[in-house]
Design an enzyme around this catalytic site. Sequence first.
Site, PDB file in Angstrom:
ATOM      1  N   ASP A 148       0.885  -1.167   0.000  1.00 14.68           N
ATOM      2  CA  ASP A 148       0.000   0.000   0.000  1.00 14.68           C
ATOM      3  C   ASP A 148       0.919   1.211   0.000  1.00 14.68           C
ATOM      4  O   ASP A 148       1.626   1.466   0.980  1.00 14.68           O
ATOM      5  CB  ASP A 148      -0.859  -0.063   1.272  1.00 14.68           C
ATOM      6  CG  ASP A 148      -1.623   1.227   1.542  1.00 14.68           C
ATOM      7  OD1 ASP A 148      -1.321   2.255   0.905  1.00 14.68           O
ATOM      8  OD2 ASP A 148      -2.512   1.210   2.406  1.00 14.68           O
ATOM      9  N   HIS A 176      -5.307  11.695  -9.247  1.00 14.03           N
ATOM     10  CA  HIS A 176      -6.699  12.178  -9.397  1.00 14.03           C
ATOM     11  C   HIS A 176      -7.674  11.507  -8.420  1.00 14.03           C
ATOM     12  O   HIS A 176      -8.802  11.967  -8.269  1.00 14.03           O
ATOM     13  CB  HIS A 176      -7.178  12.073 -10.855  1.00 14.03           C
ATOM     14  CG  HIS A 176      -7.608  10.718 -11.306  1.00 14.03           C
ATOM     15  ND1 HIS A 176      -8.382  10.524 -12.420  1.00 14.03           N
ATOM     16  CD2 HIS A 176      -7.341   9.486 -10.803  1.00 14.03           C
ATOM     17  CE1 HIS A 176      -8.583   9.218 -12.581  1.00 14.03           C
ATOM     18  NE2 HIS A 176      -7.969   8.584 -11.624  1.00 14.03           N
TER      19      HIS A 176
END
Lengths: 346, 346
Positions: A237, A256
Amino acid sequence: MSSTEDLDYPQIILQYSSGFLVSKVMFTACELGVFDLLLESGEPLSSDAIAVRLGTSTTGMERLLDACVGLKLLRVELTQEGALYRNTEISNIYLTKSSPKSQYHIMMYYSNTVYLCWHYLADAVREGRNQYERAFGISSKDPFGAMYRSEEEMLKFMAGQNSIWSICGRDVLAAFDLSPFSQIYDLGGGGGALAQECVSLYPNSTVTIYDLSEVVQMAKEQFVPPEEHRIAFHEGDFFNDSIPEAELYILSKILHDWDDDKCRQLLAKVYKACKPGGGVLLVESLLNEDKSGPLETQLYSMNMLVQTEGKERTATEYSKLLEAAGFGDVQVKRTGKLYDAVLGKK
Amino acid sequence: MSSTEDLDYPQIILQYSSGFLVSKVMFTACELGVFDLLLESGEPLSSDAIAVRLGTSTTGMERLLDACVGLKLLRVELTQEGALYRNTEISNIYLTKSSPKSQYHIMMYYSNTVYLCWHYLADAVREGRNQYERAFGISSKDPFGAMYRSEEEMLKFMAGQNSIWSICGRDVLAAFDLSPFSQIYDLGGGGGALAQECVSLYPNSTVTIYDLSEVVQMAKEQFVPPEEHRIAFHEGDFFNDSIPEAELYILSKILHDWDDDKCRQLLAKVYKACKPGGGVLLVESLLNEDKSGPLETQLYSMNMLVQTEGKERTATEYSKLLEAAGFGDVQVKRTGKLYDAVLGKK
């Protein structure tokens, strides 16, 4: 259409109103396998024959086919035996499952997941947050937890992203000469279609797909052929685990998804890991500086509201984020397609 | 766009994919009252001011406004105090609630009812029937029972139909000279906007709106001013109750709700009631004879699948239905707008 005609009769507003009808007609013809059947059959078929082969009603299929004719996704020929339908060239290339440029998977994702989230757009604007709870009854605190809520959803999302790179991947990777970078990490590389384009375009590169453990497993099982030795995997992660050293990091449609704080946090970590002389390639859809467009990107930015914690940004906004993390010599290339490229150097 | 470009990059397919995003952006800006506020304010406003006045998030509102700029529904001006937004002329006329040509109500109906029914388009095509059960958990056996499932839904539907006649009503009524007919019944006349156009265009006519009891009540309360003495009402179900004698019957968007059997049944009843020398005016969106279009009508025919028991038809199909009922001298006029007119005489 002159502007007087516009005002007398609101053609443009009627067209916008029908937008969702158009989307769903195309998505549904894909979902039911119309384009696949017409490709396989090799000859034009009647509406009744298509309905029988696909197990649908005849009254529904006939109308669906006729609407596809209106959209120029099918051609119809009126013969003595009745109307016969065939694919147009663009449908063969983009709407059949088996085509290398198939957009089938992204359409299924749009049709079954995104469409329903967007039913709650007014709530998203009121609340300023994503709508997984209303659309699917699942917590919206962790958007990727929601997006990857089942193996099936994860697979649909990954396959969908791969569809996009089959038409946009080469342009964003060729926007800059990346041949000086041989050791590349694709952070959040998902189904690996961009990594595959990268090793094909830059034969001396190796690309490591860094993604969540379950995503990496799925990528290995479903998408990346084991004989592709220039593609490696790293499970982690990138917000909470370490990022290994490399020459180039690709962040393709990653920033984004997140707000400015999280973007800065991630880019600082990438800068620290990056070899001197290395860089970071952002692949994103860029908004115009004056907020005037492009329309697709403005719509995608709304989709980021409905589905994530992020938004689409201008080239200046991305440059500032990169510079705040320490990257310099920032260059921007618009490709003219959906996704653009921004390169920063360490 | 040349056809080579089409094949290299599927612009048209990307545009169709975004259709539902475009619809929902416009619907949502209407629903939240953006166009109303900008009309009332009389001066351009910032995104923050609009968000505060409408009680929405700033991050959501800014993106919604920018997407409306991309759609040319708003204009943005970059000033020293930041971006300021104003309506375009077309938005003032068609997207504000107070305008006589407002399309606000039909958009709310599309956005909140039709959009959700269309989520199940694939099921509709498979099964050949409407999708009220999946979309709203209500029986789909009687489509108007489902459409009128609450006062609110009925009001939305009636107001929506009235919006349509505010832009298309005059054309369909002027398609033929109806001045010889003074005694007119509008079967299923709903909110009465077409009846009002009719008495305005033909000052010697009186129009009786024949509709279900609850619809007539709503029309009297909400839509037709009591001082309009040329409009009368008749409560009934035209399939099960008698139809009074008249010179002209208008069936506006009625036949498209029903299958051929029910259409024949209704037209036979109308023929029987009609005075000799009288006639029937069908107002419908006509399909081309060769199934090639118009696209809007093809899409509406799919909507009839999703919401009703009917479909859109060609001029020949309507002529045959009229002739089977006994009507002759059938004339067809295409208006070039959404709805066309077919006149049959007794």
